[in-house]
Design a protein around this motif. Sequence first.
Motif, short mmCIF file in Angstrom:
data_model
loop_
_atom_site.label_atom_id
_atom_site.label_comp_id
_atom_site.label_asym_id
_atom_site.label_seq_id
_atom_site.Cartn_x
_atom_site.Cartn_y
_atom_site.Cartn_z
N SER A 96 0.84 -1.18 0.00
CA SER A 96 0.00 0.00 0.00
C SER A 96 0.88 1.24 0.00
CB SER A 96 -0.93 0.01 1.21
OG SER A 96 -0.25 0.41 2.36
N LEU A 97 0.41 2.30 -0.66
CA LEU A 97 1.18 3.53 -0.70
C LEU A 97 1.32 4.14 0.70
CD1 LEU A 97 -0.05 5.14 -4.02
CD2 LEU A 97 2.00 3.81 -3.60
N ALA A 98 0.30 3.97 1.52
CA ALA A 98 0.39 4.47 2.90
C ALA A 98 1.51 3.75 3.66
CB ALA A 98 -0.94 4.28 3.61
N GLN A 103 6.58 3.87 6.11
CA GLN A 103 7.60 2.86 6.39
C GLN A 103 7.13 1.86 7.45
OE1 GLN A 103 10.54 2.29 4.63
NE2 GLN A 103 9.32 3.59 3.34
N ALA A 104 5.86 1.51 7.37
CA ALA A 104 5.29 0.50 8.25
C ALA A 104 4.25 -0.25 7.43
CB ALA A 104 4.64 1.17 9.45
N ASP A 146 11.88 0.68 2.66
CA ASP A 146 13.25 1.14 2.88
C ASP A 146 14.24 -0.01 3.03
OD1 ASP A 146 14.78 3.48 2.87
OD2 ASP A 146 15.02 3.43 5.05
N ASN A 147 13.75 -1.22 3.18
CA ASN A 147 14.62 -2.40 3.23
C ASN A 147 14.87 -2.99 1.85
OD1 ASN A 147 14.85 -2.17 5.97
ND2 ASN A 147 13.37 -3.77 6.44
N LYS A 172 18.40 1.53 1.13
CA LYS A 172 17.64 2.55 1.86
C LYS A 172 17.05 3.60 0.91
CE LYS A 172 18.49 0.87 5.93
NZ LYS A 172 17.44 0.17 6.60
N PRO A 173 16.30 3.18 -0.13
CA PRO A 173 15.83 4.13 -1.14
C PRO A 173 14.80 5.13 -0.64
CG PRO A 173 14.83 1.99 -1.49
CD PRO A 173 15.86 1.81 -0.42
N MET A 174 14.19 4.89 0.50
CA MET A 174 13.15 5.80 1.01
C MET A 174 13.68 6.78 2.04
SD MET A 174 10.73 4.71 -0.83
CE MET A 174 9.38 5.67 -0.21
#
Length: 199
Positions: A96-98, A103-104, A146-147, A172-174
């Motif tokens: 999901s975009l959210a 990042q959860a 991010d992983n 870590k792209p985010m």
Amino acid sequence: IEVLRPWHGKLRVGLRYLARRDGAMTIPAAQIGAFVKSDPALDRPDIQFHCLPVTGDLDAAAKGRLDLANVGRFVRLNQGTSLSGLVAADAYAKGSLAAIESQAGNFSAGGFFDLRNLQYASPSLPQPLKNGNIRLQVTNTGGIADNTTISVPAGHIELGPDPVDFTLELSKPMSLVAFKGTAKGHLTLEHLKPFLPLE
């Protein structure tokens, strides 16, 4: 999109559409779609494109083979540009975009893109790119965006007569966007003079 999550949000959007004929229900699931052949000799298209302007979820996948010599048949290349090689892919990203933004939550990605025998020439390049062989791998651990790690464990490209072997890893792209890599080869600066004035 958040308005559509609870049942009363869906009801409100539906009532707005019935009353005013506007809002989220006026947007089709895919506003643009295309089916194209990667090779004109095929009986039917083997590639699908769907453009979604607003969505609450990411569900993307690329699987198959593409002969880059055929790209000019459905994408206009600049005059004097030539392109060939083969791309094989089996990759996906889903979540999901959210969850990506916060990042959860649940996110997954993986797979590869394999580029073989890339040949590319353009008037905007000082020398043609030749013999490009690059395998890009995507991995994700832990279920958050991010992983995700994007890596090229071994790549090769030649700029004219100059070969370069390289590795690359993006992680870590985010958040931090960490890069590391290596390159070994040589570059003849004389070939760059028509495009980059060297003083």
